[in-house]
Design a protein around this motif. Structure first.
Motif, PDB file in Angstrom:
ATOM      1  N   ARG A   1       0.839  -1.206   0.000  1.00 50.19           N
ATOM      2  CA  ARG A   1       0.000   0.000   0.000  1.00 50.19           C
ATOM      3  C   ARG A   1       0.870   1.250   0.000  1.00 50.19           C
ATOM      4  NH1 ARG A   1      -4.763   0.197   4.161  1.00 50.19           N
ATOM      5  NH2 ARG A   1      -5.588   1.627   2.600  1.00 50.19           N
ATOM      6  N   LYS A   2       1.961   1.196   0.748  1.00 54.34           N
ATOM      7  CA  LYS A   2       2.892   2.324   0.749  1.00 54.34           C
ATOM      8  C   LYS A   2       3.494   2.524  -0.639  1.00 54.34           C
ATOM      9  CE  LYS A   2       7.500   3.424   2.513  1.00 54.34           C
ATOM     10  NZ  LYS A   2       8.307   2.842   1.440  1.00 54.34           N
ATOM     11  N   LEU A   3       3.885   1.428  -1.276  1.00 51.59           N
ATOM     12  CA  LEU A   3       4.466   1.525  -2.610  1.00 51.59           C
ATOM     13  C   LEU A   3       3.457   2.067  -3.617  1.00 51.59           C
ATOM     14  CD1 LEU A   3       6.519  -1.807  -2.818  1.00 51.59           C
ATOM     15  CD2 LEU A   3       7.328   0.479  -2.246  1.00 51.59           C
ATOM     16  N   CYS A   4       2.184   1.686  -3.466  1.00 55.44           N
ATOM     17  CA  CYS A   4       1.143   2.207  -4.356  1.00 55.44           C
ATOM     18  C   CYS A   4       1.068   3.729  -4.265  1.00 55.44           C
ATOM     19  CB  CYS A   4      -0.217   1.596  -4.001  1.00 55.44           C
ATOM     20  SG  CYS A   4      -0.411  -0.151  -4.451  1.00 55.44           S
ATOM     21  N   LEU A   5       1.108   4.238  -3.042  1.00 55.14           N
ATOM     22  CA  LEU A   5       1.067   5.690  -2.859  1.00 55.14           C
ATOM     23  C   LEU A   5       2.296   6.360  -3.457  1.00 55.14           C
ATOM     24  CD1 LEU A   5      -0.265   6.208   0.779  1.00 55.14           C
ATOM     25  CD2 LEU A   5      -1.338   7.001  -1.333  1.00 55.14           C
ATOM     26  N   THR A   6       3.463   5.768  -3.228  1.00 61.96           N
ATOM     27  CA  THR A   6       4.685   6.441  -3.633  1.00 61.96           C
ATOM     28  C   THR A   6       4.948   6.351  -5.132  1.00 61.96           C
ATOM     29  OG1 THR A   6       5.929   4.484  -2.937  1.00 61.96           O
ATOM     30  CG2 THR A   6       5.840   6.319  -1.405  1.00 61.96           C
ATOM     31  N   VAL A   7       4.167   5.554  -5.864  1.00 59.38           N
ATOM     32  CA  VAL A   7       4.248   5.614  -7.326  1.00 59.38           C
ATOM     33  C   VAL A   7       3.980   7.042  -7.796  1.00 59.38           C
ATOM     34  CG1 VAL A   7       3.098   4.892  -9.467  1.00 59.38           C
ATOM     35  CG2 VAL A   7       3.729   3.190  -7.765  1.00 59.38           C
ATOM     36  N   PHE A   8       3.104   7.751  -7.060  1.00 62.28           N
ATOM     37  CA  PHE A   8       2.769   9.129  -7.426  1.00 62.28           C
ATOM     38  C   PHE A   8       3.937  10.086  -7.214  1.00 62.28           C
ATOM     39  CE2 PHE A   8      -1.795   7.904  -6.724  1.00 62.28           C
ATOM     40  CZ  PHE A   8      -2.211   8.159  -8.027  1.00 62.28           C
ATOM     41  N   SER A   9       5.006   9.654  -6.527  1.00 57.36           N
ATOM     42  CA  SER A   9       6.138  10.554  -6.332  1.00 57.36           C
ATOM     43  C   SER A   9       7.013  10.619  -7.575  1.00 57.36           C
ATOM     44  CB  SER A   9       6.986  10.110  -5.127  1.00 57.36           C
ATOM     45  OG  SER A   9       7.623   8.877  -5.384  1.00 57.36           O
ATOM     46  N   SER A  10       6.742   9.759  -8.570  1.00 54.40           N
ATOM     47  CA  SER A  10       7.410   9.906  -9.853  1.00 54.40           C
ATOM     48  C   SER A  10       6.927  11.195 -10.505  1.00 54.40           C
ATOM     49  CB  SER A  10       7.082   8.724 -10.769  1.00 54.40           C
ATOM     50  OG  SER A  10       7.432   7.509 -10.174  1.00 54.40           O
ATOM     51  N   ALA A  11       7.805  11.855 -11.240  1.00 56.55           N
ATOM     52  CA  ALA A  11       7.390  13.071 -11.935  1.00 56.55           C
ATOM     53  C   ALA A  11       6.235  12.730 -12.870  1.00 56.55           C
ATOM     54  CB  ALA A  11       8.553  13.657 -12.722  1.00 56.55           C
ATOM     55  N   GLY A  12       5.297  13.634 -13.012  1.00 58.18           N
ATOM     56  CA  GLY A  12       4.148  13.390 -13.869  1.00 58.18           C
ATOM     57  C   GLY A  12       4.519  13.409 -15.335  1.00 58.18           C
ATOM     58  N   PRO A  13       3.577  13.042 -16.184  1.00 51.80           N
ATOM     59  CA  PRO A  13       3.872  12.919 -17.620  1.00 51.80           C
ATOM     60  C   PRO A  13       4.178  14.249 -18.296  1.00 51.80           C
ATOM     61  CG  PRO A  13       1.528  12.683 -17.222  1.00 51.80           C
ATOM     62  CD  PRO A  13       2.186  12.690 -15.886  1.00 51.80           C
ATOM     63  N   LEU A  14       3.865  15.373 -17.660  1.00 53.77           N
ATOM     64  CA  LEU A  14       4.173  16.671 -18.256  1.00 53.77           C
ATOM     65  C   LEU A  14       5.495  17.226 -17.757  1.00 53.77           C
ATOM     66  CD1 LEU A  14       0.672  18.414 -18.277  1.00 53.77           C
ATOM     67  CD2 LEU A  14       1.713  16.900 -19.954  1.00 53.77           C
ATOM     68  N   GLU A  15       6.243  16.424 -16.993  1.00 53.96           N
ATOM     69  CA  GLU A  15       7.559  16.832 -16.514  1.00 53.96           C
ATOM     70  C   GLU A  15       8.590  15.823 -16.983  1.00 53.96           C
ATOM     71  OE1 GLU A  15       7.715  17.308 -12.333  1.00 53.96           O
ATOM     72  OE2 GLU A  15       6.017  18.675 -12.241  1.00 53.96           O
ATOM     73  N   ARG A  16       9.821  16.289 -17.087  1.00 55.76           N
ATOM     74  CA  ARG A  16      10.912  15.357 -17.404  1.00 55.76           C
ATOM     75  C   ARG A  16      11.361  14.685 -16.107  1.00 55.76           C
ATOM     76  NH1 ARG A  16      12.650  15.548 -22.433  1.00 55.76           N
ATOM     77  NH2 ARG A  16      12.222  17.365 -23.717  1.00 55.76           N
ATOM     78  N   ASP A  17      11.644  13.397 -16.194  1.00 58.65           N
ATOM     79  CA  ASP A  17      12.022  12.621 -15.003  1.00 58.65           C
ATOM     80  C   ASP A  17      13.296  11.847 -15.292  1.00 58.65           C
ATOM     81  OD1 ASP A  17      12.058  11.253 -12.633  1.00 58.65           O
ATOM     82  OD2 ASP A  17      10.560   9.789 -13.240  1.00 58.65           O
ATOM     83  N   ASP A  18      14.297  11.998 -14.430  1.00 64.00           N
ATOM     84  CA  ASP A  18      15.550  11.270 -14.629  1.00 64.00           C
ATOM     85  C   ASP A  18      15.597   9.963 -13.840  1.00 64.00           C
ATOM     86  OD1 ASP A  18      15.797  12.126 -12.064  1.00 64.00           O
ATOM     87  OD2 ASP A  18      17.622  13.299 -12.365  1.00 64.00           O
ATOM     88  N   GLY A  19      14.453   9.578 -13.279  1.00 73.47           N
ATOM     89  CA  GLY A  19      14.401   8.313 -12.556  1.00 73.47           C
ATOM     90  C   GLY A  19      14.889   8.395 -11.134  1.00 73.47           C
TER      91      GLY A  19
END
Length: 246
Positions: free
Chosen positions: A136-154
């Motif tokens: 459940r914690k991991l499900c929530l923290t998926v949202f901490s990835s940058a959104g699709p309108l931002e660049r994300d370096d992982g």
């Protein structure tokens, strides 16, 4: 070839696949930006100050409600295929954008709930139990990835190395950590839906990008979690291996 070498080869192959998913997710936002003809950071300027000031609180409430609602729905509605999830949220985005900011604000918590439910389904697909406190914690923290309108370096994959049980207190802690970044991401989505004459199109396009993006990122992050459990390798080590492939 020894058994150890074979296991190492299998891990490398899975990491290559996860890297491809991560790269595919990053392209979704650019498609939307090309459609809207703007930059993500400029979208937020479209929102009234009163909305921007309340965005983080609104996001925190939406995440809290979505976590419980998504979990309860699992006993009623089965997990759906990825294309159907995308189709449903795309239609929701079009409806939300049709009436401008008021309807977009109403649609936002519903979309958040659906996205979280989709993330839970992907966790189950990777052999994880969505009712497990850690998952459940991991499900929530998926949202901490940058959104699709931002660049994300992982860089946000490092949460996998933090092993804490999700109690009521720690869930609020995770939400508090995720909410500020998600607020920016959802603010961009709201702003896109307020574009005059294009609200419904923008709403559909952003929801398509968001659902596609978070599904891919959930596969990446739960794929890493599953791989760590099956291979016995440390999550941090797998994360670094994945970063080198991005």
């Amino acid at each position: 070839m020894t058994g150890t070498a074979l296991i190492s080869t299998d891990v490398d192959a899975e990491l290559d696949g996860l890297a491809r998913r991560h790269k595919a997710a990053g392209g979704m936002g650019m498609q939307v930006l090309n459609l809207l003809g703007g930059q993500a950071e400029n979208l937020l300027e479209r929102l009234p100050d009163s909305i921007k000031d309340r965005l983080e609180d609104t996001t925190t409430r939406a995440l809290t409600v979505a976590m419980d609602a998504a979990a309860r729905s699992r006993g009623v509605v089965p997990d759906q295929r990825g294309w159907l999830n995308t189709a449903v949220t795309t239609a929701m985005g079009a409806a939300g954008g049709f009436g401008g900011l008021p309807t977009a604000l109403t649609e936002l918590p519903v979309t958040t709930t659906v996205l979280l439910r989709v993330i839970q389904g992907i966790a189950a697909e990777h052999g994880l139990d969505p009712n497990d406190p850690e998952v459940r914690k991991l499900c929530l923290t998926v949202f901490s990835s940058a959104g699709p309108l931002e660049r994300d370096d992982g860089a946000d994959l490092a949460f996998l190395s933090a092993r804490v049980t999700l109690t009521g207190a720690t869930m609020h802690s995770v939400i508090a950590r995720v909410a500020p970044r998600l607020a920016t991401v959802l603010g961009q989505k709201l702003a896109a839906q307020t574009i005059p004459l294009l609200g419904a199109v923008a709403g559909a396009a952003t929801n398509y990008a968001y659902t596609s993006y978070y599904q891919e990122m959930a596969h990446v992050q739960f794929g890493l979690e599953s791989l760590a459990r099956r291979s016995g390798r440390a999550p941090v080590e797998l994360i670094e291996d994945l970063r080198r492939r991005l």
